[in-house]
Design an enzyme around this catalytic site. Structure first.
Site, PDB file in Angstrom:
ATOM      1  N   LYS A  82       1.856   6.928   4.329  1.00  0.00           N
ATOM      2  CA  LYS A  82       1.297   5.581   4.296  1.00  0.00           C
ATOM      3  C   LYS A  82       0.710   5.182   5.646  1.00  0.00           C
ATOM      4  O   LYS A  82       0.521   4.001   5.909  1.00  0.00           O
ATOM      5  CB  LYS A  82       2.397   4.578   3.929  1.00  0.00           C
TER       6      LYS A  82
ATOM      7  N   PRO B 143       0.819  -1.222   0.000  1.00  0.00           N
ATOM      8  CA  PRO B 143       0.000   0.000   0.000  1.00  0.00           C
ATOM      9  C   PRO B 143       0.855   1.275   0.000  1.00  0.00           C
ATOM     10  O   PRO B 143       1.861   1.347   0.693  1.00  0.00           O
ATOM     11  CB  PRO B 143      -0.787  -0.098   1.310  1.00  0.00           C
ATOM     12  N   GLU B 144       0.435   2.243  -0.801  1.00  0.00           N
ATOM     13  CA  GLU B 144       1.080   3.550  -0.843  1.00  0.00           C
ATOM     14  C   GLU B 144       0.019   4.618  -0.577  1.00  0.00           C
ATOM     15  O   GLU B 144      -1.134   4.278  -0.318  1.00  0.00           O
ATOM     16  CB  GLU B 144       1.788   3.757  -2.195  1.00  0.00           C
TER      17      GLU B 144
ATOM     18  N   ARG C 257       0.481 -11.406   6.506  1.00  0.00           N
ATOM     19  CA  ARG C 257       1.855 -11.799   6.821  1.00  0.00           C
ATOM     20  C   ARG C 257       2.383 -11.097   8.059  1.00  0.00           C
ATOM     21  O   ARG C 257       3.563 -11.125   8.339  1.00  0.00           O
ATOM     22  CB  ARG C 257       2.751 -11.550   5.616  1.00  0.00           C
TER      23      ARG C 257
END
Ligand SMILES: [Zn+2]
Length: 267
Positions: free
Chosen positions: A65, A9-10, A118
């Site tokens: 972010k 994600p950005e 994760r």
């Protein structure tokens, strides 16, 4: 050389998360907090559970972010999504998924879950947003800067792509959107900052804003970005949509970087 981090994600992805939070969580009171996987926490589970239970989500704030949900007692809940994190809204009685690491039960019989497959994201109750930004040396949000501020933050030393991704200089750009910005600006990712002219910075700044804002408009769906952009063709078997050259692919700033050897010549 597959790029395992392509979907990290950005800024545009976080902006969309913020809009979700504003639509479904802001204004709601948290009935219960359940930590189902402690690996995403930076503090004891009890700190998070006790600090958020009974509080109202007052408003939200995106910074680079990072997503902050302000609580009605002045504290804030930080969410950072690592490589694979995301938010999920569901009805309270829906079956919990394994990926729902921290669950906030809201007062409208819905829940907000912080999910991470994760376990590389981070969720934390913080005193204030500024404390967190200072402690983690996070610079100004990329969309908060004007052209002059942008140039000042990038500085004079080092390579261009590494600087764009350096969250202490400006926050929000990652691997994919820094490559896209450089492609749009026609600048090689390894260009030394001190080789850039005034009009290069102006063009780069304009391209960065255009890239981020367009990505937000496209709801962060990278394959659906304009066909003459790099991102929808970001694969080693594909070619530059503007000139047909095969991509150059190499590690720059520690990340797998794509650029067009013809449109982004080395200086
Ligand atoms: Zn090209």
């Amino acid at each position: 050389m597959p790029d395992a981090y392509t979907n990290m994600p950005e800024l545009p992805d976080l902006e969309l998360d913020k809009r979700q939070v504003d639509a479904h969580a802001v204004g709601r009171t948290v009935r219960a907090v359940t930590v189902r996987d402690k690996r995403v926490l930076e503090q004891p589970a009890s700190t998070l559970e006790r600090g958020v239970k009974g509080r109202r989500f007052a408003h939200s704030e995106r910074h680079g972010k990072n997503l902050f949900i302000h609580l009605d007692d002045g504290h804030a809940l930080l969410m950072h999504f690592g490589m694979t994190g995301y938010l999920k809204f569901a009805k309270s009685d829906e079956t919990l998924q394994k990926s729902e690491a921290v669950v906030f039960e809201l007062d409208d019989d819905r829940r907000l879950s912080y999910c991470s497959r994760r376990m590389l994201g981070r969720i934390e109750l913080v005193e204030t947003v500024q404390d967190y930004l200072d402690a983690h040396r996070i610079g100004p949000d990329a969309l908060s800067l004007d052209a002059r501020g942008f140039r000042e933050r990038l500085g004079q030393r080092g390579g261009l792509k590494a600087a764009l991704m350096d969250q202490s200089k400006l926050a929000g750009l990652g691997n994919v959107y820094s490559d896209e910005t450089l492609f749009q600006a026609g600048l090689h990712p390894r260009t030394p900052l001190n080789a850039l002219k005034e009009d290069d910075f102006v063009r780069l700044f304009r391209c960065m804003r255009e890239v981020l804002e367009t990505a937000i408009e496209h709801e962060g769906k990278r394959p659906e970005l304009p066909a003459d952009w790099l991102t929808p063709h970001r694969h080693e078997d594909e070619r530059c949509p503007r000139c047909g050259s095969p991509w150059s692919v190499a590690q720059v700033g520690g990340r797998t970087t794509f650029w067009c050897p013809k449109d982004q010549p080395e200086r």
